[in-house]
Design a protein around this motif. Structure first.
Motif, PDB file in Angstrom:
ATOM      1  N   CYS A 424       3.349   8.178   2.522  1.00  0.00           N
ATOM      2  CA  CYS A 424       2.492   7.007   2.308  1.00  0.00           C
ATOM      3  C   CYS A 424       1.606   6.757   3.523  1.00  0.00           C
ATOM      4  O   CYS A 424       0.417   6.409   3.392  1.00  0.00           O
ATOM      5  N   ARG A 425       2.187   6.940   4.707  1.00  0.00           N
ATOM      6  CA  ARG A 425       1.414   6.739   5.939  1.00  0.00           C
ATOM      7  C   ARG A 425       0.278   7.757   6.027  1.00  0.00           C
ATOM      8  O   ARG A 425      -0.847   7.412   6.432  1.00  0.00           O
ATOM      9  N   GLU A 428      -2.510   6.667   3.704  1.00  0.00           N
ATOM     10  CA  GLU A 428      -3.290   5.565   4.286  1.00  0.00           C
ATOM     11  C   GLU A 428      -4.275   6.093   5.330  1.00  0.00           C
ATOM     12  O   GLU A 428      -5.433   5.645   5.399  1.00  0.00           O
ATOM     13  N   GLN A 429      -3.834   7.029   6.144  1.00  0.00           N
ATOM     14  CA  GLN A 429      -4.729   7.608   7.160  1.00  0.00           C
ATOM     15  C   GLN A 429      -5.884   8.346   6.507  1.00  0.00           C
ATOM     16  O   GLN A 429      -7.026   8.278   6.979  1.00  0.00           O
ATOM     17  N   LEU A 432      -8.420   5.807   5.230  1.00  0.00           N
ATOM     18  CA  LEU A 432      -9.149   5.178   6.324  1.00  0.00           C
ATOM     19  C   LEU A 432     -10.146   6.128   6.971  1.00  0.00           C
ATOM     20  O   LEU A 432     -11.319   5.782   7.188  1.00  0.00           O
ATOM     21  N   ARG A 485      -7.821   3.894  -3.130  1.00  0.00           N
ATOM     22  CA  ARG A 485      -6.424   3.550  -2.908  1.00  0.00           C
ATOM     23  C   ARG A 485      -5.545   4.746  -3.295  1.00  0.00           C
ATOM     24  O   ARG A 485      -6.050   5.722  -3.838  1.00  0.00           O
ATOM     25  N   TYR A 486      -4.256   4.604  -3.076  1.00  0.00           N
ATOM     26  CA  TYR A 486      -3.327   5.634  -3.530  1.00  0.00           C
ATOM     27  C   TYR A 486      -2.275   5.001  -4.419  1.00  0.00           C
ATOM     28  O   TYR A 486      -1.948   3.817  -4.289  1.00  0.00           O
TER      29      TYR A 486
END
Length: 495
Positions: A424-425, A428-429, A432, A485-486
């Motif tokens: 998940c991290r 997010e990267q 971004l 989004r994911y």
């Protein structure tokens, strides 16, 4: 990425070429070494066979032509026995005159096998019981007997001369009359001179230091002395010599002398017709490793030079092959535009990981409205954006994960043994960084470019296709929820 692949391929080719070249060179060197050693062994064997053959020949010849000499010695021995019966006081005998008369040395041995009188004064006092116990026992049996006996070729202990010896007991068995006839001046000995053969072999082959023939007592045949002191074989050689005499088997002793390795080889020899101990002999061949060491050193230097040439050629060839085949091989497994893995290579990676039971996470990444970029800004701008997006994906996920481009604007990322939180991290990267470095750099606000990500985690019975469908469903969910989004295929996950 293509450059890295080419570098890896070149390194692999260089390592493979070096290993192969080294193995071949070492194999050739070992074969050459074996050939040199075999050649050395053949020389030693040839020298051994030749000297043994000469000994056998000269013994055989003496057996055939020795009758006249033995008959004369027998005749002279009977004459000396008759003289003893007439005059038993040896002090009254003129041994010098007897020597001149018979052309042979005359010896008188007592019951202790000690030389009491002789025409060869240096042997007076010689006790065979001290120097040669076995031979002394033979002398005792001859003195106690009544027959004339004679030996084959042997040496005179003090001078080293090669002579023939005969023995005749006195009627009272108190003494043994011994005669010694020199053989070195005989035509037979000159024609079959094993001493000259030994010298010839020593001169011919550098590896042979010396060849000696020992009699049963450990004295060298043909080694003459001026001081009448004949040296007997000493330790540590005497022990080996004794073993050879007793066992009848070849023995070797290897020593380091003056920094050089030398091997003393002892070969037993027994004539076909045995006469006392005179026909029991031991041949000693001393050979060194100087020639072998020199040849191997030369071949080693040659081997190193050849290896260096092979290494340089292998490295150069590897660079050429790497340049020629790197691109085609790279394209077979990678996307030509972005350098990421292509669908076939990625699918194979997933299948192998699933077969190994490794838990996986599959990310499907899609650039929303990407078609507008190609339509309004051109394919060149679209390609630039795809390359930027691919570079960001690779930077974020590698080396822990594997990234691939599987369609126009569709990317896949495979995580192995990754925790959900870490996956998940990473998602997010990606959102971004792509937002900042790709979408934020667009030249027009009319294009609503964004990123959607779908995540699926493998289960026990998953295949590439089922995992792909799960990730695709999650991607669709991201698009339905507003894009950029994911989403995760497992609806119960709250990450």
């Amino acid at each position: 990425m293509a450059r890295n692949f080419r570098l890896k391929l070149t390194i692999i080719l260089i390592v493979f070429s070096l290993v192969l070249s080294f193995v071949i060179a070492v194999f050739d060197y070992m074969k050459l070494k074996e050939s040199v050693i075999a050649s050395q062994a053949a020389k030693i064997s040839m020298a051994e066979d030749k000297i043994i053959s000469n000994l056998s020949t000269i013994d055989t010849v003496y057996d055939l032509f020795d009758k006249e000499m033995s008959e004369r010695m027998k005749e002279y021995s009977h004459e000396l026995v008759q003289k003893y019966e007439e005059e038993s006081d040896f002090t009254q005998w003129d041994f010098s005159e007897l020597k001149n008369k018979f052309g042979m040395e005359v010896f008188i041995l007592n019951e202790n096998n000690t030389v009491l009188f002789s025409s060869f004064k240096q042997d007076i006092g010689l006790n065979f019981s001290d120097c040669c116990p076995k031979f002394s026992n033979l002398l005792t049996s001859r003195r106690e007997g009544s027959n004339f006996s004679h030996d084959g070729m042997d040496i005179q202990s003090k001078t080293g001369e090669i002579k023939k010896f005969s023995y005749m007991p006195t009627p009272d068995h108190l003494y043994l009359i011994e005669l010694a006839a020199s053989l070195e001046d005989e035509e037979i000995f000159k024609k079959f001179n094993f001493l000259e053969t030994s010298k010839e072999l020593e001169d011919t082959y550098d590896i042979i230091d010396s060849i000696h023939v020992y009699n049963s007592g450990g004295f060298i045949l043909g080694q003459k002395t001026d001081d009448y002191i004949q040296k007997k074989i000493e330790e540590p050689f005497y022990t080996v010599f004794t073993e050879v005499n007793q066992s009848g088997e070849v023995r070797e002793l290897t020593l380091v002398e003056d920094g050089q390795q030398k091997t003393y080889r002892y070969i037993p020899y027994v004539a076909e017709e045995r006469r006392g101990y005179s026909t029991n002999r031991v041949v000693e061949i001393v050979y060194n490793d100087s020639e072998l060491t020199g040849l191997l050193h030369a071949y080693k230097n040659q081997f190193i030079k050849q290896l260096l040439v092979i290494i340089m050629a292998a490295v150069g060839l590897s660079f050429i092959i790497g340049r020629l085949v790197a691109a085609p091989i790279h394209l077979a497994f990678h996307d030509s535009m972005t350098g990421l893995k292509n669908r076939a290579a990625f699918e194979d990676e997933v299948q192998r990981s699933l077969a190994g039971g490794t838990p996986l996470a599959l990310l499907m990444i899609d650039l929303d409205n990407f078609k507008q970029v190609n339509d309004r800004l051109g394919h060149g701008e679209g390609d630039r954006i795809l390359k930027q997006a691919a570079s960001i994906i690779a930077d974020v996920v590698e080396p822990k994960a594997v990234a691939a481009r599987v369609g126009g604007d569709e990317f896949l990322v495979l995580f192995k043994k990754a925790e959900r939180e870490a996956v998940c991290r990473a998602a997010e990267q990606l959102l971004l960084k792509i937002e900042r470095n790709v979408i934020g750099m667009q030249l027009t606000e009319e294009i609503q470019l964004s990123v959607s990500i779908g995540i699926a985690f493998s289960e026990k019975d998953d295949t590439f296709d089922t995992l792909y469908v799960k990730a695709d469903d999650a991607l669709y969910q991201s698009k339905e929820n507003g894009k950029n989004r994911y989403s995760i295929h497992d609806p119960l996950c709250t990450c």
